[in-house]
Motif scaffolding. Structure first.
Motif, PDB file in Angstrom:
ATOM      1  N   VAL A 200      28.717  27.033  61.304  1.00  0.00           N
ATOM      2  CA  VAL A 200      29.480  25.903  60.759  1.00  0.00           C
ATOM      3  C   VAL A 200      29.226  25.763  59.251  1.00  0.00           C
ATOM      4  O   VAL A 200      30.149  25.575  58.445  1.00  0.00           O
ATOM      5  N   GLY A 201      27.931  25.901  58.841  1.00  0.00           N
ATOM      6  CA  GLY A 201      27.619  25.807  57.402  1.00  0.00           C
ATOM      7  C   GLY A 201      28.259  26.921  56.618  1.00  0.00           C
ATOM      8  O   GLY A 201      28.757  26.713  55.490  1.00  0.00           O
ATOM      9  N   TYR A 202      28.235  28.114  57.270  1.00  0.00           N
ATOM     10  CA  TYR A 202      28.873  29.263  56.615  1.00  0.00           C
ATOM     11  C   TYR A 202      30.355  29.029  56.455  1.00  0.00           C
ATOM     12  O   TYR A 202      30.936  29.332  55.400  1.00  0.00           O
ATOM     13  N   ALA A 203      30.994  28.439  57.456  1.00  0.00           N
ATOM     14  CA  ALA A 203      32.428  28.151  57.363  1.00  0.00           C
ATOM     15  C   ALA A 203      32.709  27.131  56.269  1.00  0.00           C
ATOM     16  O   ALA A 203      33.730  27.215  55.545  1.00  0.00           O
ATOM     17  N   GLN A 204      31.784  26.144  56.151  1.00  0.00           N
ATOM     18  CA  GLN A 204      31.986  25.151  55.100  1.00  0.00           C
ATOM     19  C   GLN A 204      31.900  25.783  53.710  1.00  0.00           C
ATOM     20  O   GLN A 204      32.646  25.422  52.781  1.00  0.00           O
ATOM     21  N   GLU A 205      30.999  26.723  53.537  1.00  0.00           N
ATOM     22  CA  GLU A 205      30.874  27.407  52.251  1.00  0.00           C
ATOM     23  C   GLU A 205      32.092  28.267  51.965  1.00  0.00           C
ATOM     24  O   GLU A 205      32.535  28.394  50.816  1.00  0.00           O
ATOM     25  N   VAL A 206      32.641  28.851  53.032  1.00  0.00           N
ATOM     26  CA  VAL A 206      33.854  29.672  52.841  1.00  0.00           C
ATOM     27  C   VAL A 206      35.011  28.807  52.366  1.00  0.00           C
ATOM     28  O   VAL A 206      35.860  29.234  51.571  1.00  0.00           O
ATOM     29  N   LEU A 207      35.065  27.590  52.863  1.00  0.00           N
ATOM     30  CA  LEU A 207      36.146  26.688  52.447  1.00  0.00           C
ATOM     31  C   LEU A 207      36.088  26.377  50.954  1.00  0.00           C
ATOM     32  O   LEU A 207      37.101  25.968  50.356  1.00  0.00           O
ATOM     33  N   LYS A 208      34.962  26.554  50.342  1.00  0.00           N
ATOM     34  CA  LYS A 208      34.851  26.290  48.910  1.00  0.00           C
ATOM     35  C   LYS A 208      35.460  27.407  48.066  1.00  0.00           C
ATOM     36  O   LYS A 208      35.623  27.241  46.841  1.00  0.00           O
ATOM     37  N   GLU A 209      35.788  28.518  48.679  1.00  0.00           N
ATOM     38  CA  GLU A 209      36.386  29.646  47.929  1.00  0.00           C
ATOM     39  C   GLU A 209      37.776  29.244  47.475  1.00  0.00           C
ATOM     40  O   GLU A 209      38.612  28.831  48.273  1.00  0.00           O
ATOM     41  N   THR A 210      38.070  29.417  46.159  1.00  0.00           N
ATOM     42  CA  THR A 210      39.375  29.041  45.593  1.00  0.00           C
ATOM     43  C   THR A 210      40.291  30.222  45.433  1.00  0.00           C
ATOM     44  O   THR A 210      41.511  30.060  45.348  1.00  0.00           O
ATOM     45  N   ASP A 211      39.724  31.426  45.438  1.00  0.00           N
ATOM     46  CA  ASP A 211      40.575  32.615  45.310  1.00  0.00           C
ATOM     47  C   ASP A 211      41.195  32.877  46.675  1.00  0.00           C
ATOM     48  O   ASP A 211      40.500  33.081  47.658  1.00  0.00           O
ATOM     49  N   GLN A 212      42.520  32.838  46.652  1.00  0.00           N
ATOM     50  CA  GLN A 212      43.240  32.946  47.928  1.00  0.00           C
ATOM     51  C   GLN A 212      43.022  34.290  48.601  1.00  0.00           C
ATOM     52  O   GLN A 212      42.841  34.364  49.833  1.00  0.00           O
ATOM     53  N   SER A 213      43.055  35.330  47.889  1.00  0.00           N
ATOM     54  CA  SER A 213      42.907  36.655  48.485  1.00  0.00           C
ATOM     55  C   SER A 213      41.533  36.812  49.096  1.00  0.00           C
ATOM     56  O   SER A 213      41.354  37.300  50.226  1.00  0.00           O
ATOM     57  N   CYS A 214      40.526  36.386  48.334  1.00  0.00           N
ATOM     58  CA  CYS A 214      39.168  36.495  48.855  1.00  0.00           C
ATOM     59  C   CYS A 214      38.968  35.581  50.066  1.00  0.00           C
ATOM     60  O   CYS A 214      38.267  35.928  51.033  1.00  0.00           O
ATOM     61  N   PHE A 215      39.586  34.383  50.085  1.00  0.00           N
ATOM     62  CA  PHE A 215      39.451  33.459  51.205  1.00  0.00           C
ATOM     63  C   PHE A 215      40.046  34.042  52.485  1.00  0.00           C
ATOM     64  O   PHE A 215      39.428  34.018  53.547  1.00  0.00           O
ATOM     65  N   VAL A 216      41.268  34.543  52.314  1.00  0.00           N
ATOM     66  CA  VAL A 216      41.932  35.094  53.510  1.00  0.00           C
ATOM     67  C   VAL A 216      41.149  36.275  54.046  1.00  0.00           C
ATOM     68  O   VAL A 216      41.001  36.457  55.259  1.00  0.00           O
ATOM     69  N   GLN A 217      40.653  37.102  53.178  1.00  0.00           N
ATOM     70  CA  GLN A 217      39.917  38.278  53.597  1.00  0.00           C
ATOM     71  C   GLN A 217      38.684  37.892  54.413  1.00  0.00           C
ATOM     72  O   GLN A 217      38.345  38.526  55.402  1.00  0.00           O
ATOM     73  N   THR A 218      38.028  36.797  54.059  1.00  0.00           N
ATOM     74  CA  THR A 218      36.790  36.398  54.724  1.00  0.00           C
ATOM     75  C   THR A 218      37.045  35.459  55.920  1.00  0.00           C
ATOM     76  O   THR A 218      36.377  35.517  56.957  1.00  0.00           O
ATOM     77  N   ALA A 219      38.029  34.572  55.769  1.00  0.00           N
ATOM     78  CA  ALA A 219      38.219  33.506  56.762  1.00  0.00           C
ATOM     79  C   ALA A 219      38.919  33.969  58.042  1.00  0.00           C
ATOM     80  O   ALA A 219      38.860  33.279  59.074  1.00  0.00           O
ATOM     81  N   LYS A 220      39.619  35.118  57.992  1.00  0.00           N
ATOM     82  CA  LYS A 220      40.368  35.541  59.181  1.00  0.00           C
ATOM     83  C   LYS A 220      39.430  35.747  60.380  1.00  0.00           C
ATOM     84  O   LYS A 220      39.626  35.184  61.463  1.00  0.00           O
ATOM     85  N   GLN A 221      38.420  36.554  60.190  1.00  0.00           N
ATOM     86  CA  GLN A 221      37.483  36.815  61.276  1.00  0.00           C
ATOM     87  C   GLN A 221      36.679  35.568  61.626  1.00  0.00           C
ATOM     88  O   GLN A 221      36.395  35.294  62.793  1.00  0.00           O
ATOM     89  N   LEU A 222      36.340  34.761  60.614  1.00  0.00           N
ATOM     90  CA  LEU A 222      35.594  33.537  60.854  1.00  0.00           C
ATOM     91  C   LEU A 222      36.405  32.553  61.684  1.00  0.00           C
ATOM     92  O   LEU A 222      35.876  31.875  62.588  1.00  0.00           O
ATOM     93  N   HIS A 223      37.712  32.514  61.467  1.00  0.00           N
ATOM     94  CA  HIS A 223      38.580  31.603  62.222  1.00  0.00           C
ATOM     95  C   HIS A 223      38.613  31.982  63.701  1.00  0.00           C
ATOM     96  O   HIS A 223      38.632  31.116  64.590  1.00  0.00           O
ATOM     97  N   ILE A 224      38.607  33.262  63.952  1.00  0.00           N
ATOM     98  CA  ILE A 224      38.627  33.704  65.357  1.00  0.00           C
ATOM     99  C   ILE A 224      37.367  33.235  66.073  1.00  0.00           C
ATOM    100  O   ILE A 224      37.406  32.732  67.198  1.00  0.00           O
ATOM    101  N   ARG A 225      36.209  33.352  65.386  1.00  0.00           N
ATOM    102  CA  ARG A 225      34.960  32.930  65.993  1.00  0.00           C
ATOM    103  C   ARG A 225      34.925  31.420  66.208  1.00  0.00           C
ATOM    104  O   ARG A 225      34.509  30.929  67.259  1.00  0.00           O
ATOM    105  N   ILE A 226      35.394  30.687  65.219  1.00  0.00           N
ATOM    106  CA  ILE A 226      35.405  29.228  65.321  1.00  0.00           C
ATOM    107  C   ILE A 226      36.367  28.781  66.415  1.00  0.00           C
ATOM    108  O   ILE A 226      36.090  27.857  67.204  1.00  0.00           O
TER     109      ILE A 226
END
Length: 733
Positions: free
Chosen positions: A347-373
């Motif tokens: 959950v903390g890791y997901a919160q830190e990912v949400l702070k990413e402002t670069d869209q490309s970098c966010f999507v690249q990281t958040a896709k797999q994280l979203h599946i787990r969440i």
């Protein structure tokens, strides 16, 4: 007689009769036996012990001496101690409740006979009223001598050493050798006339004395009390009104009877030995069969136990496997949820990912994280245990098996049932009922068998037994029986694999024609004021009400009280038909028969016609011409039933003769058979199918069953067996 005695003594040695010489109380050889009123014998000392009831008799004389025993000629001589006791009692010096005047017998004089258990009341005089059984004493003494065999009886008079005795004097009550006998019984002296016998230790008196009248000899036999009595007992004693015979006559009769009985037993000795051998065979068979039954029972139960043990092991193994599988699933689920708690860094890791402002970098990281969440979220939304904690699928319903086990019978062969002739009957079908024995069980199966019996010369060629299907209950219906035939029925019970013996055979005669079913018709000749129909219209009863009384007034003016008629509502125009009914026993007069429709309308159209049912044909005169005229004019062919009798009409060939041939006992059920083509009607006893009466009848039209009643009475049609059983079944359910 002597030949018989010698033969019996050879066949039955005296050493083999020991059980007849044993006292039922002390279980030893009789000692001074007394004959009780019930004719059983008991030792004198045993009777005394029973009466005294542990009360010490310190004043009585020696029980073993002859002078103290009843029935002895010396027993009536009072001893000094007895005289002193008598004087003390008379003077009132002693008043012990345990003694009575002139007697040393206790007040308690009633005790149960050890042989037959009947209460014996000796009365006030107690054992002094009893005879000694000297015959039994002699037999016991002979038995003792036979048992001792080599032991000799010694002379009582010899100087030591004594010689072996050769004679015993019954008067001197002593035994003697030859020399001593000559010495003590010299010729020419009164002692030479003494009675002597072979060596014995049993000395009994020459003459049996009456216990009640001390100085009188018994010379008669009381047949009521079955004991010897003297002439004073008959004249004014307790046997005054009893039937007595002379002792000589009683001796001859009893000896002859006993000799005949012994001769019969001896003549049947071979048969008895054969029967003993047969019984021994049965004993051996019983032992062998019992052991076989025990072995087979053990095998059956062992087999059941093995099956149950196998089922138990399979069941427990399945439960254990299912439990292991379910526990694994549930524990895995616990680990998964425990991991969700431990991995809170996701959950903390997901919160830190949400702070990413670069869209490309966010999507690249958040896709797999979203599946787990998302997977964790869905798991929380739809919580289901991985396994069912209950074991309902392993719950056994053994109620049926328990019932079967409880109903298992180990009572051996069941008792046979008995066919009930009263409830059983044969009509359109055969209804056979039987009584179930007391040891019957609900699971018992009953097998009813029947066969057609031959007749005349064919009696030996009876049909084979046919078996009905297994019946649970006490009755069965047998179908497809041939008419006018005799059938035998029997039944037996089956319990598990054991069969009872067959019940006694019972025979029934089937009707002579197919059963005709009809109901009462109230259209022709029916008077509702004087006849009452049942709702099913299968019975009718005469009601002697006010109209009947008013009609009876016409008797005073020359009129007559008429019969009330009723017929069946179905006619017969061809073939042979049979129907049955019963008339109430209290019925005054009921006429039964058949009626023709060709005359019914004309007959009922003119009620003043002398042949009409509204006109009484019987003027009170018993004349054959009057009966003949009536029968020719009416359309009914009738037989009269009433007051427990059945009356056959006059003028018929079958009833020709005296009055006694016309009057028969009223059967329980009456059957009527009409042969339309032959133009004949038959009247039967419907239980035995015995033809009571037959005659020619004009069958020019349709024929109807007809009945006529007068006074109190009723007619009930026989119900068909199938309908009756259905009614019983409906009532039972």
């Amino acid at each position: 007689m002597s030949g018989i005695s010698r033969r019996s003594s050879i066949l039955v040695p005296i050493k083999n009769i020991e059980r007849e010489l044993i006292c039922p109380i002390c279980k030893e050889l009789f000692t001074h036996p007394l004959i009780l009123p019930c004719q059983h014998s008991v030792c004198h000392k045993c009777v005394k012990e029973l009466l005294l009831l542990n009360h010490e008799d310190s004043l009585s004389t020696d029980a073993g001496s002859e002078s103290s025993l009843p029935g002895s000629p010396r027993s009536r001589v009072p001893s000094p101690s007895m005289e002193r006791l008598d004087r003390l009692v008379r003077s009132g010096s002693i008043s012990s409740p345990g003694w009575r005047r002139a007697s040393i017998t206790p007040r308690i004089t009633t005790f149960p006979c050890p042989g037959c258990q009947h209460d014996i009341d000796l009365g006030e005089r107690g054992i002094s009223m009893l005879f000694r059984n000297f015959t039994l004493e002699s037999i016991v003494e002979r038995y003792r001598q036979a048992a001792r065999a080599a032991v000799a009886i010694m002379c009582n008079m010899c100087k030591p050493p004594p010689q072996e005795a050769t004679k015993s004097c019954m008067d001197c009550k002593a035994s003697y050798c030859n020399e001593c006998f000559k010495l003590y019984h010299p010729w020419g002296t009164p002692k030479a006339q003494h009675e002597y016998v072979g060596p014995t230790t049993n000395f009994r008196p020459k003459v049996l004395m009456c216990p009640e009248h001390e100085m009188e000899k018994v010379n008669m036999y009381c047949e009521v009390c079955r004991r010897p009595v003297c002439h004073l007992c008959k004249l004014g004693g307790s046997h005054a009104n009893h039937k007595v015979t002379s002792m000589t006559s009683a001796y001859k009769i009893l000896k002859e009877k006993l000799s005949k009985s012994i001769h019969y037993l001896i003549s049947k000795e071979d048969k008895v030995r054969t029967q003993i051998s047969e019984l021994q065979v049965l004993i051996n068979q019983t032992e062998e069969n019992g052991e076989t039954a025990e072995r087979e029972a053990n095998e059956h139960f062992d087999r059941l136990f093995r099956i149950l043990q196998g089922k138990k092991e399979d069941m427990l193994r399945s439960i254990e496997e299912s439990k292991t599988r379910r526990l694994g699933s549930l524990r895995g689920q616990v680990d998964e949820y425990q991991g969700m708690l431990e991995n809170s860094g996701l959950v903390g890791y997901a919160q830190e990912v949400l702070k990413e402002t670069d869209q490309s970098c966010f999507v690249q990281t958040a896709k797999q994280l979203h599946i787990r969440i998302q997977r964790a979220t869905e798991s929380l939304k739809t919580f289901h245990p991985a396994a069912d904690p209950t074991f309902e699928d392993f719950v056994l319903d053994v109620s049926k098996e328990e019932a079967l086990l409880k109903e298992l019978s180990f009572g051996g062969v069941p008792d046979p049932p008995v066919i009930d002739r009263i409830r059983s009957r044969v009509y359109n079908e055969g209804l056979i009922c039987w009584e179930i024995p007391e040891d019957g069980l609900p699971t018992d199966q009953h097998l009813l068998e029947f066969r057609k019996r031959g007749g005349g010369e064919e009696e030996e060629e009876e049909g084979a037994w046919r078996v009905r299907e297994k019946v649970y209950g006490s009755s069965s219906v047998v179908c497809d029986l041939d008419g006018d035939s005799v059938y035998s029925f029997r039944v037996r019970t089956r319990r598990d694999e054991a069969f009872s013996s067959y019940s006694p055979e019972v025979s029934f005669h089937t009707p002579p024609a197919p059963v005709f079913s009809f109901l009462f018709n109230d259209k022709c000749g029916f008077s509702p004021e004087r006849l009452a129909l049942s709702k099913p219209r299968d019975s009718v009863e005469s009601v002697a009400g006010l109209p009947f009384l008013l009609a009876a007034e016409r008797v005073q003016t020359g009129g007559y009280v008429c019969l009330d008629y009723i017929i069946g509502d179905t006619g017969i125009s061809q073939g042979r038909h049979f129907w049955a009914f019963h008339v109430l026993p209290h019925s005054y007069m009921v006429k039964v028969g058949v009626a023709s429709d060709s005359k019914l309308q004309e007959w009922f159209h003119n009620p003043r016609d002398t042949s009409s049912p509204r006109y009484d044909h019987d003027s009170g005169h018993d004349s054959g011409s009057e009966d003949t005229c009536y029968e020719l004019s009416q359309p009914f062919t009738l037989v009269t039933v009433g007051m427990g009798k059945l009356f056959i009409p006059k003028g018929s060939a079958a009833a020709a003769g005296d009055h006694g041939n016309r009057v028969l006992p009223m059967p329980q059920r009456i059957g009527v058979c009409l042969d339309y083509e032959e133009g004949r009607v038959f009247f039967y006893d419907a239980d035995t199918m015995r033809c009571l009466y037959e005659r020619q009848v004009d069958c020019s039209g349709t024929m109807y069953p007809a009945f006529a009643l007068m006074g109190s009475g009723g007619v009930h049609l026989e119900q068909s067996i199938t309908a009756r059983r259905l009614a019983y079944g409906a009532a039972g359910h």
